[in-house]
Design an enzyme around this catalytic site. Structure first.
Site, PDB file in Angstrom:
ATOM      1  CB  CYS A  82      -0.901  -0.024   1.235  1.00 54.54           C
ATOM      2  SG  CYS A  82      -1.794   1.515   1.538  1.00 54.54           S
ATOM      3  CD  GLN A 278      -4.125  21.269   8.797  1.00 51.39           C
ATOM      4  OE1 GLN A 278      -3.468  20.299   8.401  1.00 51.39           O
ATOM      5  NE2 GLN A 278      -3.903  22.497   8.340  1.00 51.39           N
ATOM      6  CG  PHE A 307      -3.584  30.479   1.541  1.00 47.20           C
ATOM      7  CD1 PHE A 307      -3.903  30.175   0.217  1.00 47.20           C
ATOM      8  CD2 PHE A 307      -2.511  31.326   1.777  1.00 47.20           C
ATOM      9  CE1 PHE A 307      -3.152  30.699  -0.835  1.00 47.20           C
ATOM     10  CE2 PHE A 307      -1.752  31.852   0.736  1.00 47.20           C
ATOM     11  CZ  PHE A 307      -2.082  31.533  -0.578  1.00 47.20           C
ATOM     12  CG  ASN A 312      -7.631  24.717  12.072  1.00 49.28           C
ATOM     13  OD1 ASN A 312      -8.309  24.044  12.838  1.00 49.28           O
ATOM     14  ND2 ASN A 312      -6.310  24.596  12.000  1.00 49.28           N
ATOM     15  CD  GLU A 328      -9.760  28.888   1.289  1.00 52.28           C
ATOM     16  OE1 GLU A 328      -9.775  28.277   0.208  1.00 52.28           O
ATOM     17  OE2 GLU A 328      -8.813  28.834   2.097  1.00 52.28           O
ATOM     18  CG  ASP A 376      -2.328  26.609   6.695  1.00 45.43           C
ATOM     19  OD1 ASP A 376      -1.416  25.895   6.215  1.00 45.43           O
ATOM     20  OD2 ASP A 376      -3.336  26.124   7.251  1.00 45.43           O
ATOM     21  CB  CYS A 402       1.347  21.223   3.412  1.00 49.93           C
ATOM     22  SG  CYS A 402       0.809  22.017   1.877  1.00 49.93           S
TER      23      CYS A 402
END
Length: 445
Positions: A82, A278, A307, A312, A328, A376, A402
């Site tokens: 996997c 998240q 963003f 959050n 956003e 973010d 990220c």
């Protein structure tokens, strides 16, 4: 080794001299880079070539001759088949060390910068953490059954035959085999290509994408499955806007993010099953705490959250400052962020819809003075925003990333073009057992 275009079948010996950014071992054979699945730094192994490319080759381990002291036994029986995890054979401390090294190398190589200090890594639960994701579905006629799982490691065209996932939320992870059994009995076994999953604090939702209308028998079977296992069932006959609940009639997905400081109440965020949240709830809580610590919000501050998604970061920040604006690109997320603000009694947060990959310098929110900024962005980073922001009034920026390469590039822009200092940076293990690197950085003037 032969340099012909055909892949030689004769195994060969090599030493793994590095660990790639995707989690594969790296060897040098006859001056050419070879990426080796399942191999770790320092190991000596007999390898078999799988694919040949112009600049590099790909190989697999036939036999380990010398094992790394950091090698551990993978918990998941599907590991190696996997593609969901790439690091289960590496101990936890070495996983973090590898991610920290990737971040450091990207800062030096791409951004030509380095932090004044390194933040201690943030970690949380390494198992049963994944509350959001997408499972692939394939009806394999030759096997006489439906497969449900993530894509295969060696051949992404195929679906790994998973019965139990060790990293997926416990409401679903142990039941993937049961889900495959259910689909195998359905008329639409060949018409369901994927299942999205998303967990709130109280319920897990499954979204079944189906290419043809479902029969009454199939919808009844899905309802029974949801009732038996406490799962909310959604259907998706078309695009994202077509998603609608099948059972129960009005499911409610929400999660709470709290504060260790008694002065600030918890925030509860409601969301739809395809909304971005998240993946790791425990890490999200720790990430939020660190972001607020680095941002150091003061009662008189005006903060810009770019963003912002569902809010959050925006809403917990709003409890601590005079004003916050969240921006956003997705209209639905902005609408739900505003609803979440009202639901939590927060009246000093404003939200704006804007494509942050296009020039927004003439937007009202972009022309205003902001004391602090939180970024973010998705993998592409925030370089387009940094063409017109931050303004001279901004003294502190917290950047949640990220993708280490885009963070490093943007760090170079902030330091070399905007005059900021890269004060600190560190990794956050949002995706344990994978090579994915999540990080956070503080910039100050």
């Amino acid at each position: 080794m032969s340099r012909s275009n055909s892949v030689p079948q004769t195994p060969f010996e090599a030493v793994i001299t590095d660990l790639g950014h995707d989690g594969r071992g790296v060897a040098r054979v006859d001056g050419k880079t070879v990426f080796v699945s399942g191999a770790l730094l320092g190991e000596r192994a007999i390898l078999r070539l799988r694919k040949r490319h112009r600049r590099f080759d790909e190989a697999e381990v036939v036999e380990l001759l010398e094992r790394s002291p950091h090698r551990v036994e993978p918990r998941c029986r599907h590991f190696g088949e996997c593609s969901g995890c790439s690091f289960q054979h590496l101990d936890a401390a070495s996983q973090i060390e590898s991610k920290q090294r990737v971040l450091s190398e990207n800062f030096e190589r791409i951004g030509k910068v380095s932090p004044q200090s390194w933040l201690p890594p943030l970690t949380s639960d390494a198992w049963a953490y994944r509350r959001r994701g997408r499972l692939s579905v394939r009806n394999v006629v030759k096997k006489g059954r439906v497969l449900v799982g993530f894509r295969e490691e060696e051949n992404p065209r195929f679906v790994a035959d998973i019965q139990h996932c060790e990293v997926v939320h416990p409401a679903l992870g142990p039941k993937i085999g049961l889900l495959a059994e259910l689909l195998n009995t359905m008329d639409a076994a060949s018409d369901i290509p994927q299942i999205e999953f998303a967990a709130g604090d109280d319920i897990m939702a499954l979204v079944f994408r189906h290419m043809q209308p479902l029969s009454e028998r199939d919808t009844a079977a899905l309802i029974v499955f949801g009732q038996q296992h406490g799962l909310a069932i959604y259907l998706q006959p078309g695009g994202n806007s077509s998603v609608h609940p099948l059972w129960p009639e009005h499911p409610r997905l929400a999660f709470r993010i709290g504060s260790d400081d008694a002065r600030y109440a918890d925030v509860e965020l409601e969301f739809e099953p395809l909304d971005f949240v998240q993946v790791n709830a425990g890490m999200n809580q720790r990430m939020l705490a660190r972001a607020i610590e680095l941002l150091d919000p003061q009662p008189t501050d005006r903060v810009l959250d770019l963003f912002c998604g569902l809010g959050n970061f925006t809403l917990p920040i709003a409890r601590r400052v005079a004003e916050v604006a969240g921006v956003e690109g997705e209209h639905g997320l902005v609408e739900r962020a505003a609803q979440n603000a009202a639901r939590n009694g927060i009246d000093n947060a404003r939200f704006h819809v804007a494509n942050l990959f296009e020039d927004q310098r003439h937007a009202d929110w972009a022309k205003q003075p902001w004391d602090k900024v939180l970024l973010d962005p998705p993998r592409a980073g925030a370089d387009k925003v940094l063409e017109y922001l931050p303004h001279k009034q901004t003294r502190r920026i917290v950047y949640v990333s990220c993708h280490p390469a885009s963070l490093a590039r943007d760090a170079g822009i902030l330091v070399n073009q905007h005059g900021f200092k890269l004060v600190s940076a560190g990794v956050m293990d949002m995706f344990p057992h994978t090579a994915h690197v999540e990080s956070i950085a503080l910039f100050e003037k």
